[in-house]
Write a protein that holds these residues in place. Sequence first.
Motif, PDB file in Angstrom:
ATOM      1  N   MET A 153       1.016  -1.393   0.004  1.00 41.62           N
ATOM      2  CA  MET A 153       0.036  -0.042  -0.048  1.00 41.62           C
ATOM      3  C   MET A 153       0.836   1.210  -0.074  1.00 41.62           C
ATOM      4  O   MET A 153       1.793   1.355   0.736  1.00 41.62           O
ATOM      5  N   ASP A 154       0.578   2.029  -0.843  1.00 40.23           N
ATOM      6  CA  ASP A 154       0.933   3.417  -0.871  1.00 40.23           C
ATOM      7  C   ASP A 154       1.273   4.052   0.601  1.00 40.23           C
ATOM      8  O   ASP A 154       0.215   4.158   1.206  1.00 40.23           O
ATOM      9  N   PRO A 155       2.348   4.588   0.859  1.00 42.33           N
ATOM     10  CA  PRO A 155       2.607   5.520   2.174  1.00 42.33           C
ATOM     11  C   PRO A 155       1.587   6.268   2.498  1.00 42.33           C
ATOM     12  O   PRO A 155       0.994   6.499   3.629  1.00 42.33           O
ATOM     13  N   ARG A 156       1.394   7.211   1.338  1.00 43.19           N
ATOM     14  CA  ARG A 156       0.401   8.192   1.682  1.00 43.19           C
ATOM     15  C   ARG A 156      -1.126   7.617   2.024  1.00 43.19           C
ATOM     16  O   ARG A 156      -1.759   8.175   2.905  1.00 43.19           O
ATOM     17  N   GLU A 157      -1.461   6.758   1.325  1.00 45.89           N
ATOM     18  CA  GLU A 157      -2.734   5.751   1.392  1.00 45.89           C
ATOM     19  C   GLU A 157      -2.745   5.485   2.940  1.00 45.89           C
ATOM     20  O   GLU A 157      -3.801   5.565   3.491  1.00 45.89           O
ATOM     21  N   LYS A 158      -1.805   4.820   3.357  1.00 46.82           N
ATOM     22  CA  LYS A 158      -1.763   4.422   4.714  1.00 46.82           C
ATOM     23  C   LYS A 158      -2.018   5.620   5.822  1.00 46.82           C
ATOM     24  O   LYS A 158      -2.810   5.262   6.655  1.00 46.82           O
ATOM     25  N   THR A 159      -1.283   6.493   5.576  1.00 48.04           N
ATOM     26  CA  THR A 159      -1.475   7.572   6.362  1.00 48.04           C
ATOM     27  C   THR A 159      -2.839   8.443   6.289  1.00 48.04           C
ATOM     28  O   THR A 159      -3.383   8.610   7.337  1.00 48.04           O
ATOM     29  N   ARG A 160      -3.290   8.543   5.205  1.00 48.57           N
ATOM     30  CA  ARG A 160      -4.692   8.900   4.880  1.00 48.57           C
ATOM     31  C   ARG A 160      -5.601   8.067   5.573  1.00 48.57           C
ATOM     32  O   ARG A 160      -6.757   8.464   6.288  1.00 48.57           O
ATOM     33  N   ARG A 161      -5.391   6.509   5.214  1.00 49.48           N
ATOM     34  CA  ARG A 161      -6.561   5.773   6.093  1.00 49.48           C
ATOM     35  C   ARG A 161      -6.404   5.964   7.573  1.00 49.48           C
ATOM     36  O   ARG A 161      -7.419   5.984   8.304  1.00 49.48           O
ATOM     37  N   LEU A 162      -5.218   6.004   8.054  1.00 48.39           N
ATOM     38  CA  LEU A 162      -5.104   6.090   9.676  1.00 48.39           C
ATOM     39  C   LEU A 162      -5.578   7.432  10.090  1.00 48.39           C
ATOM     40  O   LEU A 162      -6.353   7.271  11.319  1.00 48.39           O
ATOM     41  N   HIS A 163      -5.331   8.436   9.265  1.00 47.05           N
ATOM     42  CA  HIS A 163      -6.045   9.842   9.602  1.00 47.05           C
ATOM     43  C   HIS A 163      -7.573   9.698   9.747  1.00 47.05           C
ATOM     44  O   HIS A 163      -8.118  10.254  10.572  1.00 47.05           O
TER      45      HIS A 163
END
Length: 167
Positions: free
Chosen positions: A1-11
């Motif tokens: 998974m794209d790191p930005r997508e992981k951060t977005r999902r967590l956010h």
Amino acid sequence: MDPREKTRRLHVLLNLIRGLYKAIDNDWRKAAGELGLTPCQQHLLWILHFRNGSTLTELSEIGSWHVSTVMSMVDRMEKNGLVIKKVDDQDARIKRIFITEKGEQLQKQTLNGEKHFRLMTLLEQMDEKDIENGTKILYSLVKQLLGPNFIDFVDSTAKEIMNKKYD
């Protein structure tokens, strides 16, 4: 998974879960406050209603509190005549906490506070399958984060409610 997508999902998840928790907590404060209780005190009465005679450690595990928090809460509630502490018959180092008649009466009154929980009204308007799927996700997450003992408490007390053993 794209790191930005992981951060977005967590956010998104953290903020949605926190927002839901804050809304439920505010409703719980109103319901408990009508009876002169905090949400934690109300929750402790419910735990003792189902698991009367629990130890401080057991209460801390079920309530997701630190043992010192449970100790101070129990002390305050004992002063108000809602619970009593007794030394365990088998081990004098262990204190067991019991709900009093006054505490039991107050616990029963908390059922009248259901009208404060906006979540219940919203869930009644939702599709049963969506609720079932969401509950499965919550069970899975909570089991991983808090462990099977917590889930066992939730399941066994839910069965008691359905069997009318809680009256």
